[in-house]
Design an enzyme around this catalytic site. Structure first.
Site, short mmCIF file in Angstrom:
data_model
loop_
_atom_site.label_atom_id
_atom_site.label_comp_id
_atom_site.label_asym_id
_atom_site.label_seq_id
_atom_site.Cartn_x
_atom_site.Cartn_y
_atom_site.Cartn_z
CD GLU A 78 -9.42 19.60 -13.93
OE1 GLU A 78 -9.01 20.69 -13.49
OE2 GLU A 78 -10.64 19.27 -13.96
CB CYS A 141 -10.67 13.49 -10.01
SG CYS A 141 -11.90 12.36 -10.69
CG HIS A 165 -12.72 16.33 -14.09
ND1 HIS A 165 -11.92 17.02 -13.22
CD2 HIS A 165 -13.20 15.26 -13.38
CE1 HIS A 165 -11.90 16.41 -12.04
NE2 HIS A 165 -12.66 15.33 -12.11
N1 PCA Z 1 -14.80 11.76 -10.49
C1 PCA Z 1 -14.50 12.05 -9.10
C2 PCA Z 1 -13.80 10.83 -8.60
C3 PCA Z 1 -13.98 9.77 -9.64
C4 PCA Z 1 -14.54 10.46 -10.81
O1 PCA Z 1 -14.76 9.96 -11.92
C5 PCA Z 1 -13.75 13.36 -8.90
O2 PCA Z 1 -13.91 14.28 -9.71
O3 PCA Z 1 -13.02 13.49 -7.93
#
Ligand code: PCA
Length: 200
Positions: A78, A141, A165
């Site tokens: 990100e 996240c 991610h």
């Molecule tokens: N993904 C979520 C919260 C926890 C996770 O693994 C997100 O993208 O916010």
């Protein structure tokens, strides 16, 4: 260097979160750098408290949080954390976020300190799909990513922090409507990405 890598627990009705599964399988050392692994709860504010305690305990040079982004088809570092939270799904405490700013006196956004272009290139070279993402969303996240940047500015000026991610695992995708990635690819991709981040 000491690198703290965190992975979220499962949430939102899923039985598993690829984030913690992949983090658990990472090597304990990458290129001579120590990897410390930590599971964090998918809970607003609480996740940041857990990571802060670990920063104080282990004094890492770098923190990388890993989370699931169902629907994505690649390992996605990100670029930016934003000062906003919202979401209709309750977190693992059973509550949803109060929609609005995360930190009243925080910047609108913080860019990651990680070399995300190099990380993407290295991950692709390892044979694993990877792309830069320009939004970590507005759920837990992004919240954790933002809180770590805020902590860096106010308390840990030498810390480098960022967020990656990752897609669903094949077992989470039963209807064929979403892409997925095998755990071994995720581990291979994350290892290449982390290596690029520490070698930069
Ligand atoms: N993904 C979520 C919260 C926890 C996770 O693994 C997100 O993208 O916010």
């Amino acid at each position: 260097m000491k690198i703290l890598i965190t992975g979220f627990d499962h949430f939102g009705g899923e039985k598993i979160n690829p984030a913690i599964e992949a983090v658990k399988k990472l090597p304990n050392e990458i290129d001579g750098h120590q990897i410390i692994k930590l599971e964090v709860p998918t809970i607003f504010y609480e996740s940041a408290r857990v990571v802060k305690n670990a920063i104080e305990k282990y004094q890492p040079d770098m923190v990388i949080n890993v989370g699931q982004a169902g629907g994505r088809a690649a390992i996605t570092p990100e670029r930016i954390a934003i000062n906003f939270q919202s979401g209709s799904t309750p977190d693992n405490s059973g509550k949803g976020p109060k929609e609005g700013k995360i930190e009243a006196d925080g910047a609108d956004g913080y860019f990651t300190q990680l070399p995300i272009k190099k990380m993407v290139t290295a991950t692709r070279k390892a044979g694993v799909p990877s792309e830069i993402s320009n939004s970590a969303g507005t759920y837990v996240c992004n919240h954790l990513f933002y809180e770590l940047q805020y902590m860096r500015v106010h308390e840990f000026p030498n810390l480098k922090t960022g967020f990656i991610h990752i897609p669903f695992l094949p077992s989470q995708v039963k209807n064929g409507r979403h892409p997925s990635m095998s755990l071994s690819y995720m581990v291979k991709g994350l290892t290449a990405s982390i290596k690029a981040a520490v070698d930069a």
